[in-house]
Design a protein around this motif. Structure first.
Motif, mmCIF file in Angstrom:
data_model
loop_
_atom_site.group_PDB
_atom_site.id
_atom_site.type_symbol
_atom_site.label_atom_id
_atom_site.label_comp_id
_atom_site.label_asym_id
_atom_site.label_seq_id
_atom_site.Cartn_x
_atom_site.Cartn_y
_atom_site.Cartn_z
ATOM 1 N N TYR A 118 18.791 -18.512 -12.763
ATOM 2 C CA TYR A 118 19.513 -17.736 -13.516
ATOM 3 C C TYR A 118 20.913 -17.654 -13.348
ATOM 4 O O TYR A 118 22.071 -17.230 -14.226
ATOM 5 C CB TYR A 118 18.931 -16.576 -13.659
ATOM 6 C CG TYR A 118 17.700 -16.330 -14.892
ATOM 7 C CD1 TYR A 118 17.637 -16.295 -16.123
ATOM 8 C CD2 TYR A 118 16.415 -16.652 -14.076
ATOM 9 C CE1 TYR A 118 16.603 -16.271 -16.798
ATOM 10 C CE2 TYR A 118 15.269 -16.795 -14.899
ATOM 11 C CZ TYR A 118 15.436 -16.190 -16.341
ATOM 12 O OH TYR A 118 14.320 -16.528 -17.240
ATOM 13 N N LEU A 119 21.405 -17.615 -11.932
ATOM 14 C CA LEU A 119 22.480 -17.213 -11.619
ATOM 15 C C LEU A 119 23.286 -18.680 -11.928
ATOM 16 O O LEU A 119 24.536 -18.456 -12.673
ATOM 17 C CB LEU A 119 22.826 -17.355 -9.877
ATOM 18 C CG LEU A 119 24.242 -16.936 -9.542
ATOM 19 C CD1 LEU A 119 24.662 -15.552 -10.066
ATOM 20 C CD2 LEU A 119 24.018 -17.079 -7.929
ATOM 21 N N ALA A 266 12.222 -16.889 -23.931
ATOM 22 C CA ALA A 266 12.950 -15.814 -22.979
ATOM 23 C C ALA A 266 13.149 -14.684 -23.957
ATOM 24 O O ALA A 266 14.470 -14.562 -24.506
ATOM 25 C CB ALA A 266 14.158 -16.719 -22.872
ATOM 26 N N PRO A 267 12.490 -13.830 -24.046
ATOM 27 C CA PRO A 267 12.621 -12.474 -24.933
ATOM 28 C C PRO A 267 13.782 -11.684 -24.412
ATOM 29 O O PRO A 267 14.464 -11.112 -25.252
ATOM 30 C CB PRO A 267 11.377 -11.796 -24.875
ATOM 31 C CG PRO A 267 10.548 -12.290 -23.735
ATOM 32 C CD PRO A 267 11.053 -13.778 -23.481
ATOM 33 N N ALA A 268 13.991 -11.693 -23.235
ATOM 34 C CA ALA A 268 15.230 -10.767 -22.828
ATOM 35 C C ALA A 268 16.430 -11.127 -23.182
ATOM 36 O O ALA A 268 17.405 -10.643 -23.968
ATOM 37 C CB ALA A 268 15.179 -10.280 -21.424
ATOM 38 N N ALA A 269 16.646 -12.608 -22.980
ATOM 39 C CA ALA A 269 17.820 -13.164 -23.316
ATOM 40 C C ALA A 269 18.023 -13.367 -24.781
ATOM 41 O O ALA A 269 19.044 -13.014 -25.397
ATOM 42 C CB ALA A 269 17.768 -14.794 -22.784
ATOM 43 N N PRO A 278 26.166 -14.831 -27.388
ATOM 44 C CA PRO A 278 26.112 -15.545 -26.040
ATOM 45 C C PRO A 278 26.373 -14.528 -24.923
ATOM 46 O O PRO A 278 25.833 -14.937 -23.733
ATOM 47 C CB PRO A 278 26.865 -16.711 -26.183
ATOM 48 C CG PRO A 278 27.261 -16.948 -27.622
ATOM 49 C CD PRO A 278 27.167 -15.595 -28.435
ATOM 50 N N ARG A 279 27.245 -13.768 -25.107
ATOM 51 C CA ARG A 279 27.743 -13.018 -23.731
ATOM 52 C C ARG A 279 26.662 -12.203 -23.521
ATOM 53 O O ARG A 279 26.402 -11.809 -22.036
ATOM 54 C CB ARG A 279 29.002 -12.143 -24.076
ATOM 55 C CG ARG A 279 29.662 -11.297 -23.158
ATOM 56 C CD ARG A 279 30.691 -10.447 -23.596
ATOM 57 N NE ARG A 279 30.317 -9.510 -24.834
ATOM 58 C CZ ARG A 279 31.067 -8.781 -25.329
ATOM 59 N NH1 ARG A 279 32.414 -8.442 -24.966
ATOM 60 N NH2 ARG A 279 30.609 -7.680 -26.301
ATOM 61 N N MET A 284 22.243 -10.987 -19.260
ATOM 62 C CA MET A 284 20.992 -10.718 -19.277
ATOM 63 C C MET A 284 20.386 -11.726 -18.063
ATOM 64 O O MET A 284 19.656 -11.433 -17.116
ATOM 65 C CB MET A 284 20.093 -11.058 -20.308
ATOM 66 C CG MET A 284 18.510 -10.529 -20.040
ATOM 67 S SD MET A 284 18.253 -9.042 -19.172
ATOM 68 C CE MET A 284 18.941 -7.880 -20.166
ATOM 69 N N ALA A 285 21.030 -12.809 -18.135
ATOM 70 C CA ALA A 285 20.796 -13.985 -16.864
ATOM 71 C C ALA A 285 21.086 -13.253 -15.713
ATOM 72 O O ALA A 285 20.344 -13.386 -14.636
ATOM 73 C CB ALA A 285 21.423 -15.098 -17.430
#
Length: 442
Positions: A118-119, A266-269, A278-279, A284-285
Motif C-alpha cells: 500500500y505504501l 477494495a471497498p475503502a479505496a 484519485p487523491r 486511503m492507501a
C-alpha cells in the motif's frame, strides 16, 4: 527462588496504552477489505450490520474471559502461561511451537508486505521495493522495541491513532456520499432472505477480522495494576473496535450500496475515490499502510514475550529467555522473532504458513478459554476479576470457536489437515528437546 529484579519486566503500561494495544492488535488491514466478502455472502445491508455486531459481541465475550485469565496470572506469555499451569508443559509447548514460531512471524511477514504494497501504491514506488520496505519495517519495529516497552508503546499509540483517523475519514466519506444520493443506498434495495447455514458461513470472515485481542495478555507482565487495567482495557478496546467496525460497514453501505460493496475488490479505496477522486484513494492507501504497520508492532512485541517465557521455562534456547537489565526488554527474543519474520518475508512462504496455522490459532483460543474452567475449579485464591455470565459466556465463545474450526475444516480440509500436522509435529520436537535438556543438565 524468584529471579533477580533486573531480570523481570517493569509494569509501565497504563489503561490508555493497554487499550491502544487491544485496538491496534485487532484493527489491521482486514476491515478495509473483508467487508466485501461479507456483503457477497449476505442479502442486505441490515444483515451485514447484524453479522458485524454478532461477531463483535462474541469476540467481546472471549476478551472478557481473557480479562479474568490475565487478572489471575498477570505475567508475560499469556495463553502459554495458562496452558502450562492448567494442562502441563506439552500443550503449552505446542501452543508456542505453532504460534510463536510460525503464526506470529508469519503474520508479521504477511502484514509487513501489505504495508509495503500500500505504501508503494500511495507513493508511486516501483513494486520491486515492496520486499525491501517490508524488511525495513520489521527491522525498524524490532529496533524500537529493543529500547523497552515504553518505546514500543509510544510507536504503537501513534499508529493506533493514525488507523482510527483513517476510519474516521471513511465514516465522513460515507456520510457525504449518502447526503449526495439523498438517502442511504443500502436501504433502497429489497433484502434477500438468507438461509440459516449461510449466516454462519458469512460470520467466519467477521470473526477472523476481530482476531488479535489476545496480544495484550502476552504483555500482561508489563501492565500497571493488571487486575484492574486488563479488564478495563480489554472491555473498552473491544467495544471501541466493534463500534468502529459497525460504523465503517455502515459507511461502505451508505456510499457503495450493498450490491456495490459485494462487487468491490477494495471497498475503502473505492469509497474514497468516489468522494475525492484519485487523491482520496491515495490517502486511503496511506491509511491502510499505517494500520498494517501498527499491527506488526504489536505482533512482534507480543510474540517476543511468548518466546522469552518459553526460553525462561527451558522450552527454547536459554538466551532467548533473558531480559535486558537496562531496558527490561527481551532483546534476544525480539531479534529472533524479527529475523525469522524477515526470512519468511524474503522467501514469500508466509501465505501458506498462515493458511496452515489458522485452525491452530483458533484451537489455541478455545484451549486458552478452556483453562478458565480449570482455574475456577483448582485455583485457591479468589479471582480479582470474574467474567460475567460464567459458565455460559465462555461456553458460548468456545462453542463458536469449535464451530469455526469445523467449518474451516469442511471448507478447506487440506489447510485444516496441515494445521493439525504442524501441531502434531511439535510432539516429537517437545520430547527431543526435553531429552537434550536432561542430557545437558545431567
Amino acid at each position: 527462588m524468584s529471579p533477580p529484579a533486573s531480570s523481570t519486566y517493569l509494569r509501565r503500561l497504563g489503561t490508555w496504552d493497554a487499550a491502544m494495544i487491544v485496538i491496534g492488535g485487532v484493527i489491521g488491514a482486514g476491515i478495509f477489505r473483508t467487508p466485501a466478502t461479507i456483503a457477497e455472502r449476505t442479502g442486505s445491508g441490515w444483515q451485514v450490520l447484524v453479522l458485524w455486531t454478532i461477531g463483535g459481541l462474541l469476540t467481546l465475550a472471549g476478551a472478557l474471559c481473557y480479562a479474568e485469565l490475565g487478572a489471575r496470572r498477570p505475567q508475560a506469555g499469556g495463553t502459554y502461561v495458562y496452558l502450562r499451569e492448567a494442562f502441563g508443559k506439552l500443550p503449552a509447548f505446542l501452543f508456542g511451537w505453532t504460534m510463536a514460531l510460525i503464526n506470529y512471524p508469519g503474520s508479521v511477514a504477511a502484514v509487513a508486505t501489505t504495508f509495503a504494497d500500500y505504501l508503494c501504491a500511495a507513493l508511486g514506488f516501483p513494486t520491486l521495493l515492496v520486499k525491501p520496505l517490508a524488511v525495513g519495517a520489521i527491522a525498524f519495529i524490532v529496533g524500537v522495541n529493543l529500547f523497552g516497552i515504553r518505546a514500543g508503546a509510544w510507536l504503537q499509540n501513534v499508529f493506533a491513532l493514525l488507523k482510527l483517523a483513517a476510519i474516521a475519514v471513511l465514516l465522513m466519506a460515507g456520510l457525504v456520499l449518502a447526503y449526495r444520493a439523498q438517502g442511504l443506498a443500502w436501504t433502497q434495495a429489497p433484502p434477500r432472505p438468507l438461509p440459516p447455514g449461510a449466516w454462519f458461513g458469512a460470520l467466519l470472515p467477521v470473526l477472523f477480522t476481530y482476531g488479535g485481542f489476545h496480544y495484550l495478555n502476552d504483555l500482561a507482565g508489563e501492565v500497571r495494576a493488571p487486575q484492574r487495567t486488563l479488564p478495563r482495557a480489554l472491555g473498552l478496546g473491544l467495544t471501541g473496535v466493534m463500534l468502529c467496525y459497525v460504523l465503517v460497514n455502515g459507511a461502505y453501505l451508505a456510499g457503495l450500496g450493498h450490491a456495490g460493496l459485494a462487487a468491490s475488490h477494495a471497498p475503502a479505496a473505492e469509497l474514497m475515490q468516489r468522494w475525492l477522486g484519485p487523491r482520496g484513494a491515495t490517502w486511503m492507501a496511506l491509511g491502510i499502510a499505517c494500520s498494517s504497520f501498527g499491527y506488526c508492532s504489536i505482533a512482534i512485541a507480543g510474540g517476543a514475550r511468548v518466546l522469552q517465557t518459553m526460553g525462561a521455562d527451558g522450552m527454547f534456547f536459554s538466551a532467548v529467555g533473558r531480559i535486558d537489565p537496562h531496558t527490561r526488554a527481551p532483546q534476544v527474543a525480539l531479534a529472533t522473532l524479527g529475523a525469522w519474520a524477515i526470512v519468511l518475508t524474503l522467501s514469500g512462504s508466509f501465505g501458506q504458513l498462515l493458511d496452515y496455522t489458522t485452525v491452530g490459532e483458533w484451537l489455541a483460543h478455545a484451549c486458552g478459554i478452556g483453562t478458565l474452567f480449570w482455574y475456577r475449579r483448582h485455583a485457591g485464591e479468589p479471582a480479582p476479576y470474574r467474567v460475567p455470565g460464567y459458565p455460559w459466556l465462555p461456553l458460548a465463545f468456545v462453542g463458536t470457536v469449535i464451530a469455526v474450526i469445523v467449518a474451516t475444516a469442511i471448507d478447506a480440509p487440506g489447510q485444516a489437515g496441515m494445521s493439525l500436522v504442524i501441531i502434531a509435529l511439535g510432539v516429537p520436537v517437545y520430547y527431543a528437546w526435553c531429552w537434550v535438556e536432561r542430557q545437558v543438565g545431567g
